[in-house]
Scaffold this active site. Sequence first.
Site, PDB file in Angstrom:
ATOM      1  N   LYS A  46       4.001   1.240  -4.838  1.00 54.56           N
ATOM      2  CA  LYS A  46       5.083   0.708  -5.671  1.00 54.56           C
ATOM      3  C   LYS A  46       4.621   0.432  -7.095  1.00 54.56           C
ATOM      4  CE  LYS A  46       5.764  -2.901  -3.239  1.00 54.56           C
ATOM      5  NZ  LYS A  46       4.535  -2.659  -2.424  1.00 54.56           N
ATOM      6  N   PHE A  50       0.816  -1.220   0.000  1.00 47.78           N
ATOM      7  CA  PHE A  50       0.000   0.000   0.000  1.00 47.78           C
ATOM      8  C   PHE A  50       0.852   1.274   0.000  1.00 47.78           C
ATOM      9  CE2 PHE A  50      -2.196  -3.331   2.471  1.00 47.78           C
ATOM     10  CZ  PHE A  50      -3.189  -3.636   1.559  1.00 47.78           C
ATOM     11  N   SER A  51       2.115   1.163  -0.407  1.00 42.73           N
ATOM     12  CA  SER A  51       2.991   2.339  -0.469  1.00 42.73           C
ATOM     13  C   SER A  51       3.044   2.952  -1.867  1.00 42.73           C
ATOM     14  CB  SER A  51       4.407   1.972  -0.019  1.00 42.73           C
ATOM     15  OG  SER A  51       4.986   1.000  -0.880  1.00 42.73           O
ATOM     16  N   GLU A  87       6.188  -7.007  -8.660  1.00 38.52           N
ATOM     17  CA  GLU A  87       6.206  -8.014  -7.593  1.00 38.52           C
ATOM     18  C   GLU A  87       7.425  -8.929  -7.724  1.00 38.52           C
ATOM     19  OE1 GLU A  87       4.332  -7.553  -5.239  1.00 38.52           O
ATOM     20  OE2 GLU A  87       2.552  -6.528  -5.965  1.00 38.52           O
TER      21      GLU A  87
END
Length: 208
Positions: free
Chosen positions: A22, A19-20, A90
């Site tokens: 990325k 949730f940053s 990811e």
Amino acid sequence: MHPRNAWGGWIEVVTGCMFSGKSEELIKRLRRAIIARQRVQVFKAELDDRYATGQVVSHSRWRLEAERVRTAREIVDRVDPRTDVVGIDEAQFFDGEIVAVCTHLANLGKRVVVAGLDMDFRGQPFGPMPQLLTIAEEVEKAHAICARCGAPASFTQRLTATQEQVVVGAADVYEARCRRCFEPGGPAAQPELYPPEEEEADSLEPAP
């Protein structure tokens, strides 16, 4: 094959907790490359089936078409020689060969943009990410907002008791936490404030 850029290729890594932003940052950089009329290919781990299977999707629902691959080696096999920019989302889900793959692509003169979690739910380095951070020319660490206190968050809190390192999920399984609020390994067991009364076991003594 000779490098496509006179100054050679390079590796960029966007990392941080869940949730940053990325994946959103990855998509933004790749969209800018597309606008600049550069050839772009995007890859994601086959394991990541959240939101969509054939797209990189951020938690804020930004989207970009992507190819799913099972192993890092497949990326090399699928990259078109004419591609200028390679995006990988990811990266923590890939095997250790992803480091050699990114290095190889950069040595061919390609810009390699990678996004991935730097730490797992225990707060430990996640998969190949430490090596990718070391070899990258550019590293950006993104922060989220702690779901408990609102401070800047760098840790990924698992909300279930499952102890496997890889559990694919979103807000139903994880939330961002700051160092103070982070509980490594998942939520700690707490005693019930008002536990129910224990039922008395039937007496085994014979009646008089």
